[in-house]
Motif scaffolding. Structure first.
Motif, PDB file in Angstrom:
ATOM      1  N   VAL A   1      -1.719  -6.578   6.375  1.00  0.00           N
ATOM      2  CA  VAL A   1      -1.330  -5.566   5.376  1.00  0.00           C
ATOM      3  C   VAL A   1       0.137  -5.770   5.005  1.00  0.00           C
ATOM      4  CG1 VAL A   1      -1.002  -3.091   4.952  1.00  0.00           C
ATOM      5  CG2 VAL A   1      -2.938  -3.870   6.311  1.00  0.00           C
TER       6      VAL A   1
ATOM      7  N   PRO B   1       0.827  -1.221   0.000  1.00  0.00           N
ATOM      8  CA  PRO B   1       0.000   0.000   0.000  1.00  0.00           C
ATOM      9  C   PRO B   1       0.853   1.260   0.000  1.00  0.00           C
ATOM     10  CG  PRO B   1      -0.177  -1.158   2.113  1.00  0.00           C
ATOM     11  CD  PRO B   1       0.739  -1.964   1.255  1.00  0.00           C
TER      12      PRO B   1
ATOM     13  N   GLU C   1      -4.809  -5.488  10.461  1.00  0.00           N
ATOM     14  CA  GLU C   1      -3.528  -4.765  10.570  1.00  0.00           C
ATOM     15  C   GLU C   1      -2.361  -5.688  10.193  1.00  0.00           C
ATOM     16  OE1 GLU C   1      -5.498  -5.252  13.472  1.00  0.00           O
ATOM     17  OE2 GLU C   1      -6.736  -3.616  12.713  1.00  0.00           O
TER      18      GLU C   1
ATOM     19  N   ASN D   1       3.830 -10.106   5.238  1.00  0.00           N
ATOM     20  CA  ASN D   1       2.817  -9.695   6.212  1.00  0.00           C
ATOM     21  C   ASN D   1       2.804 -10.668   7.389  1.00  0.00           C
ATOM     22  OD1 ASN D   1       1.652 -11.863   4.903  1.00  0.00           O
ATOM     23  ND2 ASN D   1      -0.185 -10.792   4.219  1.00  0.00           N
TER      24      ASN D   1
ATOM     25  N   ASN E   1       3.797  -5.092   4.485  1.00  0.00           N
ATOM     26  CA  ASN E   1       4.593  -4.014   5.064  1.00  0.00           C
ATOM     27  C   ASN E   1       6.039  -4.138   4.569  1.00  0.00           C
ATOM     28  OD1 ASN E   1       6.075  -2.316   6.647  1.00  0.00           O
ATOM     29  ND2 ASN E   1       5.374  -3.157   8.612  1.00  0.00           N
TER      30      ASN E   1
END
Ligand code: E4P
Ligand code: PEP
Length: 449
Positions: free
Chosen positions: A154, A28, A151, A144, A156
Motif C-alpha cells: 500500500v 489511499p 500491507e 511502498n 504510504n
C-alpha cells in the motif's frame, strides 16, 4: 532561500496539478499525504541553488567537450542499504572510474551519483502477480515496500518523509567522503592498481601503467596533491513523485528563481516525458540543470519540442538528453535526433544511458543485461557523435560498488547460472564493482581514440 511564498511563483509551480501525471502512486490517505507535504515544505533543503548553478556550468562544459559526465548509482536505492559501507563503496567505484575516464578524455570528469533520492521507480505494469496472487507493483522505497504482502504494497506517504531523512543522511556521508582524504587521487589510483592484480583484467594493465606514469610526472613537476584530496560530487535522481519534488522546491532570493532542492540534477524518465504532462511542466519551472531520457521511439519533433519547452532561453548546461536506445537501435535512431537538435542551434549536452535499452530476461528468468550490449551501445553513441562532429558528453550507468551478480559477462564471465549467486537489485540489474571499472577502461579507450 525560502519556501515559495510568492503567490504567482507558487501558482505556476502548482500548475502541474491540473495536468496528467503518469506513474504516480494512488495514495489511499490523501490527508496524510497533505500533512507530510506540509512538513517537507518546511524542511531544510538537501542541496543549495548555488551548487546546482555550478553543476549547470559543468554540464555546459561537458556539452562543449571540455568535460565528461559520469553519472552512476543504483537502479533503486533502498532504505536498508543506506549505510556508510554501501555508500562508500558506490563513491569509491565512481571515483575509480572517474580517474580512468579523466585519463582517457584528457578533460575533467564531472562526478554525479544516482544517490540520495533515487527511491522511486516507474513501472511497466501497475500490478505484480506471483503464484496467482496480484498486488500493486513495488514503486520504490519512497512509495511502498518490496515485501509481497498486501500491507507492504500500500503506498504510504510517511515514506516520502523517510526518503527525505535518509537522503539527508546519505548526502551528509557523501560530503564527508568526497571532501575528506578518502577521495585523494593517489589513494584512488592505488585502488585501481588493486583491481589490476586480478589476472582477468591483465589487458588493462597498459592503461593503468600510463596513469601511473602520469601521476609520477605530476608529482615530479611539484603538483599540489593535497589540493586533489577533495572532489566535486553532485546528487541526482529521477523526478518521479511530484508531491515530493514540489514540496522540496524553494524560492532562491539570490536569483528570484525556484529550485528543486531535493538534488542538484533531476531527470524526467522515458515514461513521463510527455510535452503536456505534469513532469515536464514542473521541471520547466525550476532552474536546476535537468535531463530527459530519450528512448528509441523519440522523434526529432519530440526532441525539438522538449528543447523549446525546457530550455527556451537556450542556456548551456540547462538541458541534458540522456539517450537510451538499445545497442541494436542506437546507430539508426540517434543520428536524426542529434542532427535535428544541432541544426536548430539548441544547446544540449548529450549523454548515453546504455542500460535501459538493453534489458533482457535470461533463460533462468532473471531480468538482466549483457555487458557486451551495454558496451556496444556506448560504442554506437561515440560513433554517431564522431560521424556528426558533435560531442559525446557523458555516461549514465546503473552500477553498485558491491560484488553483485546481476549483469551477464565481463571478464569474470558472469553466466546465467551465476546470476543467482548475488542478485540483489529490487528492480533493474546493475554493473558490479569490477564490471564498472572494466567499463571505465573500455570507455576511456573510446574517448582516447
Ligand atoms: O528502471 C527503469 C524502470 O523503472 C524499470 O525498468 C521498470 O521495470 P519493469 O518493466 O519491471 O516495471
Ligand atoms: C527508469 C529509468 O530509466 P528510463 O526512464 O530511461 O526507463 C531509470 O533510469 O531508472
Amino acid at each position: 532561500m525560502s519556501t515559495v511564498a510568492d503567490p504567482a511563483l507558487a501558482a505556476g509551480l502548482d500548475h502541474f496539478r491540473t495536468l496528467q501525471a503518469r506513474q504516480q502512486p494512488v495514495w489511499p490517505d490523501r490527508e496524510a499525504l497533505a500533512a507530510v507535504a506540509e512538513r517537507l515544505e518546511q524542511a531544510a533543503p538537501l542541496v543549495v541553488p548555488a551548487e546546482a548553478d555550478l553543476l549547470r556550468d559543468r554540464l555546459a562544459a561537458a556539452g562543449r567537450g571540455e568535460a565528461f559526465l559520469l553519472q552512476g548509482g543504483d537502479c533503486a536505492e533502498t532504505f536498508a542499504d543506506a549505510n556508510a559501507t554501501r555508500i562508500r563503496n558506490k563513491i569509491r567505484t565512481i571515483l575509480q572510474m572517474a580517474v580512468i575516464l579523466t585519463h582517457g578524455a584528457s578533460t575533467p570528469v564531472v562526478k554525479m551519483g544516482r544517490l540520495a533520492g533515487q527511491y522511486a521507480k516507474p513501472r511497466s505494469s501497475d500490478d505484480e502477480e506471483r503464484d496467482g496472487v496480484t498486488l500493486p507493483a513495488y514503486r520504490g522505497d519512497m512509495v511502498n515496500g518490496f515485501d509481497f504482502t498486501p500491507e507492504s504494497r500500500v503506498p504510504n506517504p510517511e515514506r516520502l518523509e523517510q526518503a527525505y531523512r535518509i537522503s539527508a543522511a546519505t548526502a551528509n556521508v557523501v560530503r564527508a567522503f568526497t571532501k575528506g582524504g578518502f577521495a585523494d587521487l593517489r589513494q584512488v589510483h592505488e585502488w585501481n592498481r588493486g583491481f589490476m592484480r586480478n589476472p582477468a583484467y591483465a589487458r588493462y594493465e597498459a592503461t593503468a601503467e600510463e596513469i601511473d606514469r602520469a601521476i609520477r610526472f605530476m608529482h615530479a613537476c611539484g603538483a599540489d596533491f593535497d589540493a586533489l584530496r577533495t572532489v566535486e560530487f553532485f546528487l541526482s535522481h529521477e523526478a518521479l513523485i511530484l508531491d515530493y519534488e514540489r514540496a522540496l522546491t524553494r524560492h532562491d532570493q539570490r536569483t528570484g528563481r525556484a529550485y528543486d532542492t531535493s538534488a542538484h540534477f533531476l531527470w524526467i524518465g522515458e515514461r513521463t516525458r510527455q510535452l503536456d504532462g505534469a513532469h515536464v511542466d514542473l521541471l520547466s519551472r525550476v532552474a536546476n540543470p535537468i535531463g530527459v531520457k530519450l528512448g528509441p521511439t523519440t522523434t526529432p519533433a519530440d526532441a525539438l519540442a522538449l528543447v523549446e519547452r525546457l530550455n527556451p532561453d537556450n542556456v548551456p548546461g540547462r538541458l541534458t538528453f540522456i539517450t537510451r536506445m538499445g545497442a541494436a537501435r542506437v546507430r539508426d535512431v540517434l543520428p536524426t535526433l542529434v542532427e535535428a537538435v544541432t541544426w536548430s542551434g539548441a544547446s544540449v549536452t548529450w549523454v548515453t544511458d546504455p542500460m535501459h535499452g538493453n534489458t533482457i530476461t535470461s533463460a533462468s528468468g532473471y531480468k538482466t543485461r549483457r555487458f557486451t550490449d551495454v558496451l556496444d551501445e556506448v560504442a554506437g553513441f561515440f560513433e554517431v557523435h564522431r560521424s556528426l562532429g558533435t560531442v559525446p558528453g557523458g555516461l549514465h550507468m546503473e552500477l553498485t560498488g558491491d560484488d553483485v551478480t546481476e549483469v551477464l559477462g565481463g571478464s569474470e564471465e558472469i553466466s546465467d547460472e551465476g546470476l543467482a549467486l548475488r542478485y540483489e537489485t529490487l528492480v533493474d540489474p546493475r554493473l558490479n564493482h569490477q564490471q564498472s571499472l572494466e567499463m571505465a577502461f573500455q570507455v576511456a579507450k573510446m574517448l582516447r581514440d
